[in-house]
Design a protein around this motif. Structure first.
Motif, PDB file in Angstrom:
ATOM      1  N   PHE A 406      31.303 -33.359 -21.031  1.00 11.36           N
ATOM      2  CA  PHE A 406      31.690 -34.421 -21.959  1.00 11.36           C
ATOM      3  C   PHE A 406      33.090 -34.948 -21.652  1.00 11.36           C
ATOM      4  O   PHE A 406      33.983 -34.202 -21.278  1.00 11.36           O
ATOM      5  CB  PHE A 406      31.657 -33.892 -23.399  1.00 11.36           C
ATOM      6  N   ALA A 407      33.246 -36.264 -21.815  1.00 14.41           N
ATOM      7  CA  ALA A 407      34.564 -36.888 -21.657  1.00 14.41           C
ATOM      8  C   ALA A 407      34.778 -37.875 -22.784  1.00 14.41           C
ATOM      9  O   ALA A 407      33.864 -38.618 -23.130  1.00 14.41           O
ATOM     10  CB  ALA A 407      34.636 -37.619 -20.322  1.00 14.41           C
ATOM     11  N   TYR A 408      35.969 -37.868 -23.401  1.00 13.66           N
ATOM     12  CA  TYR A 408      36.275 -38.895 -24.408  1.00 13.66           C
ATOM     13  C   TYR A 408      36.428 -40.237 -23.711  1.00 13.66           C
ATOM     14  O   TYR A 408      35.976 -41.257 -24.184  1.00 13.66           O
ATOM     15  CB  TYR A 408      37.587 -38.571 -25.136  1.00 13.66           C
ATOM     16  N   GLU A 409      37.133 -40.193 -22.574  1.00 18.13           N
ATOM     17  CA  GLU A 409      37.304 -41.410 -21.789  1.00 18.13           C
ATOM     18  C   GLU A 409      36.668 -41.172 -20.443  1.00 18.13           C
ATOM     19  O   GLU A 409      36.886 -40.116 -19.835  1.00 18.13           O
ATOM     20  CB  GLU A 409      38.798 -41.711 -21.590  1.00 18.13           C
ATOM     21  N   GLU A 410      35.898 -42.153 -20.012  1.00 22.29           N
ATOM     22  CA  GLU A 410      35.173 -41.988 -18.766  1.00 22.29           C
ATOM     23  C   GLU A 410      36.098 -41.549 -17.633  1.00 22.29           C
ATOM     24  O   GLU A 410      37.219 -42.053 -17.505  1.00 22.29           O
ATOM     25  CB  GLU A 410      34.507 -43.312 -18.388  1.00 22.29           C
ATOM     26  N   PRO A 413      36.809 -35.797 -17.760  1.00 17.77           N
ATOM     27  CA  PRO A 413      36.007 -34.829 -18.516  1.00 17.77           C
ATOM     28  C   PRO A 413      36.874 -33.797 -19.226  1.00 17.77           C
ATOM     29  O   PRO A 413      37.866 -33.310 -18.680  1.00 17.77           O
ATOM     30  CB  PRO A 413      35.125 -34.172 -17.455  1.00 17.77           C
ATOM     31  N   VAL A 414      36.519 -33.534 -20.479  1.00 18.93           N
ATOM     32  CA  VAL A 414      37.251 -32.564 -21.280  1.00 18.93           C
ATOM     33  C   VAL A 414      36.479 -31.245 -21.302  1.00 18.93           C
ATOM     34  O   VAL A 414      37.072 -30.172 -21.374  1.00 18.93           O
ATOM     35  CB  VAL A 414      37.451 -33.123 -22.704  1.00 18.93           C
ATOM     36  N   LEU A 415      35.147 -31.347 -21.232  1.00 20.74           N
ATOM     37  CA  LEU A 415      34.319 -30.143 -21.144  1.00 20.74           C
ATOM     38  C   LEU A 415      33.508 -30.211 -19.855  1.00 20.74           C
ATOM     39  O   LEU A 415      32.962 -31.259 -19.516  1.00 20.74           O
ATOM     40  CB  LEU A 415      33.358 -30.059 -22.330  1.00 20.74           C
ATOM     41  N   GLY A 435      44.506 -27.602 -26.450  1.00 21.88           N
ATOM     42  CA  GLY A 435      43.995 -28.645 -25.567  1.00 21.88           C
ATOM     43  C   GLY A 435      42.888 -28.175 -24.653  1.00 21.88           C
ATOM     44  O   GLY A 435      42.427 -28.923 -23.790  1.00 21.88           O
ATOM     45  N   ALA A 436      42.428 -26.926 -24.810  1.00 17.90           N
ATOM     46  CA  ALA A 436      41.407 -26.390 -23.909  1.00 17.90           C
ATOM     47  C   ALA A 436      40.043 -27.036 -24.152  1.00 17.90           C
ATOM     48  O   ALA A 436      39.202 -27.072 -23.269  1.00 17.90           O
ATOM     49  CB  ALA A 436      41.305 -24.881 -24.078  1.00 17.90           C
ATOM     50  N   GLU A 607      39.277 -22.546 -20.991  1.00 14.35           N
ATOM     51  CA  GLU A 607      40.478 -23.031 -20.329  1.00 14.35           C
ATOM     52  C   GLU A 607      40.123 -24.313 -19.597  1.00 14.35           C
ATOM     53  O   GLU A 607      39.132 -24.346 -18.849  1.00 14.35           O
ATOM     54  CB  GLU A 607      40.996 -21.953 -19.358  1.00 14.35           C
ATOM     55  N   HIS A 608      40.858 -25.356 -19.826  1.00 16.90           N
ATOM     56  CA  HIS A 608      40.598 -26.654 -19.188  1.00 16.90           C
ATOM     57  C   HIS A 608      39.132 -27.051 -19.259  1.00 16.90           C
ATOM     58  O   HIS A 608      38.544 -27.479 -18.260  1.00 16.90           O
ATOM     59  CB  HIS A 608      41.059 -26.638 -17.728  1.00 16.90           C
TER      60      HIS A 608
END
Ligand code: ATP
Ligand code: MG
Length: 638
Positions: A406-410, A413-415, A435-436, A607-608
């Motif tokens: 998943f990414a909030y902004e293309e 990716p955050v996950l 922020g992980a 983590e990240h």
């Protein structure tokens, strides 16, 4: 303003800081506004007829000087017993016209004002309703201030346009045309002088306006900046004081204030010479017409009444022209605002393609599940199959992530490729540095956002197939940043389930361990909460949020522990509150205190955006990995 190095952040430009705006598609926007008028066609039509009547009455009233002089005064000059019949006749006609004009003005204001207020109300309702359907992504990308200005500035300007600017524009046009035609009719020769003077005045005004407009625009922009700055400084007073930035704030404000002063005085100066200039030109015109007109009267080509009436008109002919320019710019501004309102209304609502619904169920005689209206505290997923039949599956609270990205902004990716499962009744904890991506994981379960890759299933159903309302109904969340609404403590707890009785709310508060502090509040459960719970401590707010989740009594619970430091006693209370709530449910808990996570069935170390370790407390400690470091290195995780 000269650039100064400062630690106080630049205020964002306020919504009014954009200067004079032009709508991108004035005609299209206006056409769209017409939809809102369709219920008010009759009052609008009558209102517009009234505008025409009052404008024409205004035009006509000046004309009567001519018959008064020519027919009621001149024939009787020097008479001992003048006949006043004609004079009275004319005066009565004038009176009738004045009354008609006044009545028309009253109804115009009344009808159009009412219409504008109703349209305003309708638009406001539409915007608010639409806002409730927008996805969180919209709120991420649009500032609160910007959205607020739709409600205040833009809708307000629109109402002004409908109730005042539009009728005035129409009235000015009618008046101008009326006056122009009457003057032509009175004397086309004198009218030539007026036309030449009008052209000269327009040119002179254009030259001045060209210069002053740039100052006015700048003045408006700086006013926006000053307002934005003040607002930010009020909101951030605590932070300013904490960092001793009062002097910098004052210094920066002085700079902005100076700049505003400069723009304002320049704009005022140029604006100020506009009126004397047009005023003098108008006097000059008056003088020329008087001289030429007098010549014409003396030479016998014109009568005294005509010149009297004409002079009267010549003084008013420029007024509607000024009005037209003024109102036109207000209308353009309002249409630009309307365009922004429509842009918000056009923003795509949250999509909900889900068909599976949440229903109360009970067991039938043969142990089968039956849908029921009564509240049984047993829930089921009702799925409508392709052949139209329905099937009901018991809600258990089994949640699985399968290779979720998943990414909030293309592109950011955050996950990354997250896979995990929570069996019914299990407690899954997420730990990891700030922020992980812990909160993000929970935001995906209840579909605040949609995953880009992979799937999330709930009792075997893809969450996308479950109706959003029902999905969220089945989960309760204690958000990381608690939000309380204006109302009593009881109201705020009941927010979790609106049909909960007072006793149920109190029971929930007891379960969440909030009852103790609530009963010590001045009015107990009836204590009013103001401004997002300003009158409560951070820990108390959290306890209320937990009570709110408890009253919802959901099968699945998500607890996002706030990072704030709270005293150990409250911490213990919150922990007990959470424990009470967790019993018998599937729970996702994000914890910053290891004491909270220790007894979980599974702990995920993030983590990240990646799960780097998983296991229960003992196995993770034995692995001597990141969890071990976090646990032994420091007590707090972030
Ligand atoms: N609405 C959003 N739009 C864009 N990016 C976001 C948004 N919310 C979070 N992020 C980003 O996603 C990442 C993960 O954020 P998340 O809130 O999930 O962290 P977290 O693990 O809950 O942290 P914390 O322990 O501080 O609560 C962060 O880098 C953050 O900047
Ligand atoms: Mg978080």
């Amino acid at each position: 303003m000269a650039e100064k190095s400062t630690n106080v952040p630049r205020p964002p430009r306020g919504p009014r800081g954009r200067g004079v705006e032009k709508p991108k598609d004035a005609v299209g926007t206006f056409k769209r506004l017409l939809v809102y008028f369709k219920d008010y066609i009759v009052p609008i039509a009558i209102g517009l007829i009234c505008v025409a009547i009052s404008s024409l009455a205004n035009v006509a009233s000046n004309y009567f000087l001519k018959p008064i002089i020519n027919e009621a005064i001149i024939p009787f000059i020097g008479h001992e017993n003048p006949d006043l019949t004609r004079l009275i006749q004319i005066l009565l006609t004038m009176l009738a016209i004045y009354i008609a004009g006044t009545v028309a003005t009253y109804f115009q204001r009344r009808l159009l004002g009412d219409m504008a207020a109703k349209v305003q109300e309708k638009i406001r309702t539409n915007v608010f309703d639409h806002m409730q359907t927008l996805p969180l992504k919209y709120y991420d990308t649009h500032s609160t201030g910007d959205m607020m200005s739709r409600f205040t500035n833009d809708i307000g300007t629109l109402r002004m346009m409908l109730s005042q600017s539009m009728p005035q524009l129409l009235s000015s046009v009618i008046t101008f045309v009326g006056v122009f035609i009457t003057m032509l009719f009175l004397s086309w020769k004198l009218m030539l002088i007026v036309i030449v003077m009008l052209i000269i005045m327009t040119l002179a005004l254009r030259v001045i306006t060209k210069h002053s407009v740039s100052y006015f625009i700048k003045q408006q922009r700086v006013t926006g900046e000053v307002n934005g700055y003040i607002q930010e400084m009020i909101d951030g007073q605590k932070v300013i004081k904490v960092f001793n930035h009062e002097d910098t704030a004052i210094h920066d404000f002085d700079g902005l204030n100076d700049e505003l002063n400069r723009c304002a005085s320049n704009a005022q100066f140029l604006g100020g010479i506009m009126w004397p200039l047009t005023g003098n030109l108008a006097y000059l015109q008056y003088a020329i017409i008087s001289v030429v007109g007098a010549g014409m009267v003396i030479s016998g080509t014109m009568d005294v009444g005509t010149i009297g009436s004409f002079l009267q008109y010549s003084r008013t002919v420029t007024q509607p022209l000024n009005m037209i320019t003024q109102q036109a710019s207000t209308i353009l501004n309002a249409l630009a605002g309307a365009e922004r309102i429509f842009a918000l209304l056009d923003a795509d609502p949250e999509v909900d393609e889900g068909t599976i619904t949440l229903v109360n169920v009970k067991y039938g005689p043969n142990g089968e599940l039956l849908e029921t209206e009564e509240r049984t505290d047993i829930w089921g997923w009702k799925e409508t199959l392709e052949d139209g039949s329905t099937s009901i599956r018991l809600l258990k609270g089994d949640v699985r992530f399968d290779h979720v990205t998943f990414a909030y902004e293309e592109g950011h990716p955050v996950l990354n490729d997250i896979s995990l499962y929570a069996k019914p009744g299990q407690k899954i904890a997420f730990v990891g540095s700030t922020g992980a991506g812990k909160t993000t994981i929970t935001n995906l379960i209840n579909r605040f956002y949609d995953v880009q890759e992979g799937t999330i299933t709930y009792d075997g159903f893809d969450v996308k197939k479950i109706k959003k309302d029902d999905l969220r109904h089945s989960l309760a969340m204690v958000l990381q940043d608690t939000h309380l609404f204006t109302g009593t403590v009881m109201d705020n707890i009941r927010y979790g389930r609106l049909d909960a009785t007072d006793d149920e709310c109190i029971a929930a508060a007891k379960l969440a361990n909030a009852d103790f502090f609530i009963s010590h509040l001045p009015q107990g459960y009836q204590t009013m909460i103001t401004g997002d719970g300003e009158n409560l401590s951070q820990g108390q707010r959290q306890l209320l949020a937990i009570a709110r989740a408890a009253v919802a009594d959901p099968p699945v619970l998500i607890l996002d522990e706030a990072t704030s430091s709270i005293d150990t006693r409250t911490e213990r209370l919150i922990e007990l509150g959470m424990d009470g709530l967790m019993k018998g449910r599937t729970v996702f808990v994000i914890a910053h205190r290891l004491s909270t996570v220790r007894n979980s069935n599974a702990i995920m170390v993030l983590e990240h955006g990646k799960i780097i370790e998983r296991g229960d407390h003992d196995s993770l400690i034995a692995d001597k990995g990141r969890y071990y470091q976090l646990y032994t290195g420091m007590f707090e995780l972030s």
